[in-house]
Design an enzyme around this catalytic site. Structure first.
Site, mmCIF file in Angstrom:
data_model
loop_
_atom_site.group_PDB
_atom_site.id
_atom_site.type_symbol
_atom_site.label_atom_id
_atom_site.label_comp_id
_atom_site.label_asym_id
_atom_site.label_seq_id
_atom_site.Cartn_x
_atom_site.Cartn_y
_atom_site.Cartn_z
ATOM 1 N N LYS A 16 -26.245 19.291 -10.448
ATOM 2 C CA LYS A 16 -25.316 18.676 -11.399
ATOM 3 C C LYS A 16 -25.740 18.939 -12.848
ATOM 4 C CE LYS A 16 -23.279 16.683 -7.874
ATOM 5 N NZ LYS A 16 -21.915 16.763 -7.452
HETATM 6 C C1 LIG Z 1 -27.530 17.640 -3.954
HETATM 7 C C2 LIG Z 1 -26.072 17.830 -3.732
HETATM 8 N N1 LIG Z 1 -25.652 18.887 -3.026
HETATM 9 C C3 LIG Z 1 -24.359 19.120 -2.803
HETATM 10 C C4 LIG Z 1 -23.380 18.265 -3.267
HETATM 11 C C5 LIG Z 1 -21.943 18.613 -3.042
HETATM 12 O O1 LIG Z 1 -21.291 18.902 -4.245
HETATM 13 P P1 LIG Z 1 -19.739 18.636 -4.454
HETATM 14 O O2 LIG Z 1 -19.513 17.236 -4.065
HETATM 15 O O3 LIG Z 1 -19.533 18.849 -5.902
HETATM 16 O O4 LIG Z 1 -19.028 19.582 -3.616
HETATM 17 C C6 LIG Z 1 -23.753 17.133 -3.995
HETATM 18 C C7 LIG Z 1 -22.760 16.156 -4.462
HETATM 19 O O5 LIG Z 1 -21.768 15.936 -3.796
HETATM 20 C C8 LIG Z 1 -25.124 16.933 -4.264
HETATM 21 O O6 LIG Z 1 -25.518 15.932 -5.033
HETATM 22 N N1 LIG Z 2 -22.503 14.268 -5.064
HETATM 23 C C1 LIG Z 2 -21.931 13.670 -6.189
HETATM 24 C C2 LIG Z 2 -20.664 12.923 -5.894
HETATM 25 C C3 LIG Z 2 -19.765 12.925 -7.098
HETATM 26 O O1 LIG Z 2 -19.180 14.172 -7.168
HETATM 27 P P1 LIG Z 2 -18.696 14.905 -8.473
HETATM 28 O O2 LIG Z 2 -19.086 16.316 -8.240
HETATM 29 O O3 LIG Z 2 -17.255 14.694 -8.541
HETATM 30 O O4 LIG Z 2 -19.391 14.323 -9.654
HETATM 31 C C4 LIG Z 2 -22.984 12.803 -6.828
HETATM 32 O O5 LIG Z 2 -24.134 13.138 -6.706
HETATM 33 O O6 LIG Z 2 -22.682 11.823 -7.450
#
Ligand SMILES: Cc1ncc(COP(=O)(O)O)c(C=O)c1O
Ligand SMILES: N[C@@H](CCOP(=O)(O)O)C(=O)O
Length: 467
Positions: A112
Site C-alpha cells: 500500500k
Molecule cells: C498484504 C496485502 N496483500 C494483498 C492485498 C490485496 O489487495 P487489494 O485488496 O487491493 O486487491 C491486500 C489488501 O487487500 C494486502 O494488504
Molecule cells: N487490504 C486492504 C483493504 C482495503 O483495500 P483498499 O485497497 O481499497 O484500500 C487493507 O489493508 O486495508
C-alpha cells in the site's frame, strides 16, 4: 484526459477533481474516459528509466498538466525517498521462470505504501495550493490504514480517520496504526469485520451533503489515483526482466482482496504491457474466485484467515472491471449494481463466463495450503513469504499456465507483519527495527460499535471545517 463514473452520472472532471472526489458522487467508481495506450517501442525506451521516472511518464498521460511537471517530479521523488531498497521495488529471481516483485520496502512494510506515500504527498500539495481542508476517511483490513496514516501524520491541513475491524488485524498492523500520537490521526476500532467498515465509509461518501460539508477524501482503492499508482509497478516489473525473458510477454500472480491490486494489472495490460495471464489469488474469502470460475458473484460467510488483509467479501474494484467487461456501458453497470443491491448476488451467462476467463484466472488458497507454501519456499529457496504473498505463489503453482513462460508473483507484505502465521510453522523471524520498536509504544484508539450514528459522532468531533 477527463474522468467519468462507471454509473454514468458524473459529468467529466479533470485529474485533481477526480482525486478529490474519490468515490463517484453517483455511487459509481471513477475511471478515465479513455485509457491511453503505450507502444512496444515506447516501452523499450522506458526500460531504461528509474521507478520514479517511469511513474512520471505514466502519470503524465493522466494528469492533463494540472500539476506542473517539476512539481509532479518532486512529489514522486519525495514519495519514494523513504523506501529502503535502491530499486524501490526489487525484482527477485527464484528460478528461470518465476520472479517475485517485492512491494514491501516502504515505511509500513506493505504494498500500500507504493501508492499511498504518493497520495499523502499529493493531498498535502492540494491542501496548500487550494487552501483546502482535507478530511480523509478510510477503511482498512490492516495495511491501507497503517500506510495512509504514515503518509499524512502531522501534515498541515489534513485530518485522517481510519476504521479498522476490532481484533481482526494482525498485532503489528494494529500497533502501526494505533501507536501514532499525532493529533490529526483518529483510529476507530469497529466491532465488526472489514466489510462492515467499508460499507459505512461508502455510505458516508454517498451522502453528498455530509461529504461536501466535511470535504471527505478517500485513500482506499475507490480512488482512481490509487489504482493508477499501482499500475506503475506492473510496467516496472515487466521492464526489469532481461530483454530475452520479456520477449514473449509476462504473466502475473496477484494476491487480491478488494480487486484493487489485480485491477491495476488489468489497467496496465490495457495500456500496453504484454500480460498473458492475470492470476487472481484469494484466500478462503473466495467470492472473486467463485465469480471467475463459476460466474456467480455472491458474498458468503466471512472467514478469518492467515492473510487477514484479504479477508474481504465485497470487492470495491469489481465494479471497475464490470464496466470494462460490459464494453464501458455505464447503464449496464448501474443496472447490475442495482440488481446486486436488491438480490445480493449477480450471475453471469456461459458466454460471459468464457469472456471473464479470458481476462482472468482465479485460485483460492486455503489456510493449510498458505502455510505449506511458506514452508516449502523457505526450504527450497530460503525465501520467507508473508501469508498474502504466499497466496500469490500458491496460485501461481496451482493455476499458472507454465507454457506462458515468465511469471512474476507479487509479494505484497513483509512477513514480520504477520508473525502470528509465520510462528505456526515454527519459524522465528527477527523483526526489522521499525517494527520491533512499536511494541514499546502506547496505543491510542477508540472502540466503537458497527453503527453509523456512533461513527458519525466521532467524525463530527474530529474533522475540521476549514484550514
Ligand atoms: C498484504 C496485502 N496483500 C494483498 C492485498 C490485496 O489487495 P487489494 O485488496 O487491493 O486487491 C491486500 C489488501 O487487500 C494486502 O494488504
Ligand atoms: N487490504 C486492504 C483493504 C482495503 O483495500 P483498499 O485497497 O481499497 O484500500 C487493507 O489493508 O486495508
Amino acid at each position: 484526459m477527463k474522468y467519468i463514473s462507471t454509473r454514468g452520472k458524473v459529468s467529466p472532471i479533470g485529474f485533481i477533481d477526480m482525486f478529490l472526489m474519490g468515490l463517484g458522487d453517483d455511487g459509481g467508481l471513477i475511471v478515465p474516459e479513455t485509457i491511453p495506450t503505450v507502444s512496444a517501442a515506447q516501452l523499450d525506451v522506458w526500460a531504461k528509466l528509474s521507478y520514479e521516472d517511469l511513474m512520471l511518464e505514466i502519470f503524465s498521460l493522466f494528469t492533463n498538466n494540472e500539476i506542473p511537471e517539476s512539481d509532479l517530479k518532486t512529489l514522486i521523488k519525495d514519495s519514494y525517498a523513504g523506501f529502503t531498497s535502491p530499486d524501490v521495488l526489487p525484482l527477485t529471481t527464484l528460478n528461470d521462470s518465476l520472479h517475485v516483485l517485492e512491494l514491501f520496502h516502504g515505511p509500513t512494510f506493505a504494498f500500500k505504501d507504493v501508492a499511498l506515500q504518493f497520495m499523502g504527498n499529493l493531498y498535502a500539495y492540494v491542501a496548500k495550493k487550494q487552501n483546502q481542508v482535507i478530511n480523509i476517511l478510510g477503511a482498512t483490513s490492516g495495511d491501507t490504514g497503517a500506510s495512509a496514516i504514515s503518509s499524512v501524520r502531522g501534515k498541515e491541513g489534513i485530518q485522517i480517520c481510519i476504521l479498522h475491524p476490532n481484533g481482526k488485524v494482525s498485532r503489528v498492523q494494529e500497533l502501526q496504526m494505533t501507536t501514532v500520537q499525532d493529533d490529526n490521526v483518529l483510529n476507530l476500532s469497529v466491532n465488526g469485520n472489514f466489510d462492515d467498515c467499508q460499507h459505512i465509509i461508502k455510505e458516508l461518501f454517498a451522502d453528498i451533503p455530509f461529504k461536501t460539508k466535511y470535504h471527505l477524501r478517500a485513500i482506499n482503492s475507490i480512488n482512481f489515483v490509487r489504482i493508477l499508482a499501482q499500475s506503475v509497478y506492473y510496467f516496472y516489473a515487466y521492464l526489469q526482466l532481461p530483454a530475452k525473458a520479456r520477449a514473449n510477454g509476462v504473466s502475473f500472480s496477484i494476491p487480491t482482496g478488494n480487486f484493487g491490486n489485480i485491477f491495476s494489472g488489468y489497467l496496465a495490460k490495457r495500456m500496453g504491457v504484454p500480460i498473458k495471464q492475470l492470476i487472481l489469488a484469494t484466500n478462503e474469502n473466495n467470492i472473486l474466485e467463485r465469480f471467475i470460475n463459476e460466474g456467480v458473484y455472491k458474498p458468503e460467510g466471512f472467514r478469518s484467515t492467515h492473510s487477514p488483509s484479504m479477508d474481504i467479501q465485497i470487492a470495491s474494484n469489481f465494479e471497475r472491471y464490470l464496466y470494462y467487461f460490459s464494453g464501458e456501458d455505464a447503464n449496464a453497470v448501474a443496472a447490475r449494481m442495482e440488481q446486486f443491491k436488491a438480490e445480493g448476488q449477480l450471475t453471469f451467462t456461459e458466454e460471459e463466463l468464457a469472456r471473464i476467463q479470458q481476462d482472468l484466472t482465479a485460485y483460492s488458497v486455503g489456510n493449510a495450503e498458505c502455510l505449506e507454501t511458506i514452508q516449502i519456499y523457505q526450504e527450497s529457496y530460503g525465501y520467507l513469504l508473508d501469508p498474502h504473498s504466499a497466496c500469490g505463489i500458491a496460485a501461481y503453482e496451482g493455476a499458472g499456465r507454465k507454457e506462458n513462460g515468465t511469471f512474476i508473483s507479487l509479494a505484497t507484505a513483509h512477513p514480520a507483519k504477520f508473525d502470528e502465521a509465520i510462528r505456526l510453522i515454527g519459524i522465528e523471524q527477527k523483526f526489522p527495527e521499525r517494527i520491533q520498536e512499536l511494541f514499546d509504544k502506547p496505543q491510542r484508539q477508540v472502540v466503537v460499535d458497527n453503527a453509523k450514528a456512533e461513527i458519525v459522532a466521532q467524525l463530527e468531533g474530529f474533522y475540521r471545517l476549514e484550514q
